[in-house]
Design a protein around this motif. Structure first.
Motif, PDB file in Angstrom:
ATOM      1  N   ARG A 149      -9.874 -14.511   7.491  1.00  0.00           N
ATOM      2  CA  ARG A 149      -8.550 -13.949   7.204  1.00  0.00           C
ATOM      3  C   ARG A 149      -8.597 -12.923   6.068  1.00  0.00           C
ATOM      4  O   ARG A 149      -7.769 -12.922   5.159  1.00  0.00           O
ATOM      5  N   ILE A 150      -9.590 -12.042   6.139  1.00  0.00           N
ATOM      6  CA  ILE A 150      -9.704 -10.941   5.192  1.00  0.00           C
ATOM      7  C   ILE A 150      -9.504  -9.645   5.974  1.00  0.00           C
ATOM      8  O   ILE A 150     -10.192  -9.399   6.965  1.00  0.00           O
ATOM      9  N   TYR A 151      -8.548  -8.821   5.516  1.00  0.00           N
ATOM     10  CA  TYR A 151      -8.146  -7.624   6.250  1.00  0.00           C
ATOM     11  C   TYR A 151      -8.112  -6.419   5.310  1.00  0.00           C
ATOM     12  O   TYR A 151      -7.939  -6.557   4.096  1.00  0.00           O
ATOM     13  N   ARG A 152      -8.231  -5.229   5.921  1.00  0.00           N
ATOM     14  CA  ARG A 152      -8.111  -3.986   5.153  1.00  0.00           C
ATOM     15  C   ARG A 152      -6.896  -3.209   5.626  1.00  0.00           C
ATOM     16  O   ARG A 152      -6.651  -3.098   6.836  1.00  0.00           O
ATOM     17  N   HIS A 153      -6.141  -2.671   4.677  1.00  0.00           N
ATOM     18  CA  HIS A 153      -4.917  -1.941   4.990  1.00  0.00           C
ATOM     19  C   HIS A 153      -5.250  -0.547   5.501  1.00  0.00           C
ATOM     20  O   HIS A 153      -5.874   0.248   4.798  1.00  0.00           O
ATOM     21  N   ILE A 154      -4.828  -0.238   6.719  1.00  0.00           N
ATOM     22  CA  ILE A 154      -5.104   1.077   7.308  1.00  0.00           C
ATOM     23  C   ILE A 154      -3.835   1.843   7.628  1.00  0.00           C
ATOM     24  O   ILE A 154      -3.880   3.010   7.989  1.00  0.00           O
ATOM     25  N   GLY A 155      -2.672   1.172   7.540  1.00  0.00           N
ATOM     26  CA  GLY A 155      -1.412   1.804   7.910  1.00  0.00           C
ATOM     27  C   GLY A 155      -0.864   2.669   6.796  1.00  0.00           C
ATOM     28  O   GLY A 155      -1.447   2.783   5.719  1.00  0.00           O
ATOM     29  N   PRO A 156       0.288   3.289   7.026  1.00  0.00           N
ATOM     30  CA  PRO A 156       0.931   4.089   5.986  1.00  0.00           C
ATOM     31  C   PRO A 156       1.380   3.217   4.829  1.00  0.00           C
ATOM     32  O   PRO A 156       1.722   2.046   5.019  1.00  0.00           O
ATOM     33  N   THR A 157       1.379   3.766   3.646  1.00  0.00           N
ATOM     34  CA  THR A 157       1.880   3.036   2.483  1.00  0.00           C
ATOM     35  C   THR A 157       3.400   3.061   2.503  1.00  0.00           C
ATOM     36  O   THR A 157       4.023   3.772   3.286  1.00  0.00           O
ATOM     37  N   ALA A 158       4.005   2.263   1.621  1.00  0.00           N
ATOM     38  CA  ALA A 158       5.462   2.204   1.557  1.00  0.00           C
ATOM     39  C   ALA A 158       6.046   3.586   1.243  1.00  0.00           C
ATOM     40  O   ALA A 158       7.068   3.989   1.798  1.00  0.00           O
ATOM     41  N   THR A 159       5.384   4.343   0.366  1.00  0.00           N
ATOM     42  CA  THR A 159       5.867   5.676   0.017  1.00  0.00           C
ATOM     43  C   THR A 159       5.814   6.610   1.214  1.00  0.00           C
ATOM     44  O   THR A 159       6.745   7.383   1.474  1.00  0.00           O
ATOM     45  N   GLU A 160       4.736   6.509   1.997  1.00  0.00           N
ATOM     46  CA  GLU A 160       4.594   7.378   3.167  1.00  0.00           C
ATOM     47  C   GLU A 160       5.593   7.037   4.268  1.00  0.00           C
ATOM     48  O   GLU A 160       5.949   7.906   5.070  1.00  0.00           O
ATOM     49  N   ARG A 161       6.065   5.783   4.293  1.00  0.00           N
ATOM     50  CA  ARG A 161       7.009   5.395   5.332  1.00  0.00           C
ATOM     51  C   ARG A 161       8.436   5.832   5.020  1.00  0.00           C
ATOM     52  O   ARG A 161       9.290   5.853   5.894  1.00  0.00           O
ATOM     53  N   ARG A 162       8.704   6.179   3.755  1.00  0.00           N
ATOM     54  CA  ARG A 162      10.059   6.592   3.402  1.00  0.00           C
ATOM     55  C   ARG A 162      10.382   7.942   4.029  1.00  0.00           C
ATOM     56  O   ARG A 162       9.525   8.842   4.045  1.00  0.00           O
ATOM     57  N   PRO A 163      11.604   8.133   4.554  1.00  0.00           N
ATOM     58  CA  PRO A 163      11.969   9.428   5.149  1.00  0.00           C
ATOM     59  C   PRO A 163      12.045  10.528   4.100  1.00  0.00           C
ATOM     60  O   PRO A 163      12.268  10.292   2.945  1.00  0.00           O
TER      61      PRO A 163
END
Length: 284
Positions: free
Chosen positions: A270-284
């Motif tokens: 259960r060890i994972y690496r974050h590859i998605g957009p960050t919270a800042t990048e998801r903001r419109p």
């Protein structure tokens, strides 16, 4: 004609009233905790503080504010060990810390730190990897009493042998005794392991993101939450991580709806690496 409620139904009503009293009187919402686990813990608190009746416990909750820390301690999940699940800590040592070394400064969030055993385990890993001096660990928990015990870093000596075995199984380079001292039946962790640790209260059910981290650990906490609260917590962890940061969960836990934002480093551990957009990048 309506039938009178049976004992289990009455207990369910009492539990609902306790949860509502906790929310309205003190602002802590346990409504999304797994019902069976919550009922078991509230029953234990009722035996200790309410003459065995949840309704009596609720009365004390409403009228005795000084009781709140003890109730939060009982409702949290403080059980842990140093280097619990040694294979997880070995994987962090061998697969994660070498990648974290590329950042000039490291911020790590240990959520649900309980009495601090895993925080100190992590500090030892960082020390042995040469990363501790440029690291800041935020160790959070719902319970102020649990955090106070974590700050002390004092544990029963009877745990020492198992913890030493765990340390070696996790790839320890020295001896666990290098990081602690034993006296009067107690084991005290060396104060240098606390230099870069900040202990603070944080409620996964209500509080927001408070840091930008390269590593988030929350092990064996989510299993006590309902699915909506699990997803809220996982969203907090995701939004706290920088791109390329790491998430470490308990062996019975998964990223759930946030899984698309992660790639497994070791899915079994259960060890994972974050590859998605960050919270800042998801903001419109």
């Amino acid at each position: 004609m309506d039938h009178p409620p049976d004992d289990l139904e009455l207990e369910g009503i009492e539990l609902d009233l306790f949860v509502e009293a906790m929310r309205r009187r003190h602002g802590y919402d346990f409504g999304q905790y797994a019902p069976a686990s919550l009922l078991r813990r509230v029953r234990q608190l009722a035996q200790r503080h309410g003459d065995g009746a949840i309704s009596a416990l609720t009365h004390r909750l409403l009228h005795e504010p000084a009781l709140l820390p003890q109730l939060l301690e009982g409702l949290s999940v403080p059980a842990s060990d140093m280097f619990r699940d040694p294979s997880v800590f070995r994987a962090l040592r061998e697969q994660v810390l070498p990648l974290l070394a590329s950042w000039p400064q490291l911020t790590i969030w240990q959520a649900g730190c309980a009495h601090g055993e895993e925080v100190y385990s992590l500090a030892i890993l960082l020390e042995e990897a040469g990363l501790y001096e440029r690291s800041q660990i935020f160790a959070t928990d719902l319970s102020a009493q649990a955090l106070e015990r974590a700050r002390e870093g004092i544990y029963p000596l009877r745990s020492a042998q198992q913890w030493s075995r765990n340390y070696l199984a996790a790839g320890g380079n020295h001896s666990l005794s290098d990081y602690c001292s034993a006296r009067y039946g107690l084991l005290k962790l060396d104060g240098r392991l606390r230099r870069h640790v900040t202990f603070a209260q944080h409620n996964l059910a209500a509080d927001a993101v408070f840091c930008e981290a390269q590593l988030v650990l929350c092990r064996n906490v989510l299993i006590y939450f309902s699915n909506p609260l699990q997803q809220r917590s996982l969203a907090l962890f995701r939004d706290s991580l920088v791109r390329g940061g790491f998430l470490c969960l308990g062996l019975r836990e998964r990223p759930g709806a946030a899984e698309a934002d992660f790639t497994p480093i070791d899915a079994n551990l259960r060890i994972y690496r974050h590859i998605g957009p960050t919270a800042t990048e998801r903001r419109p």
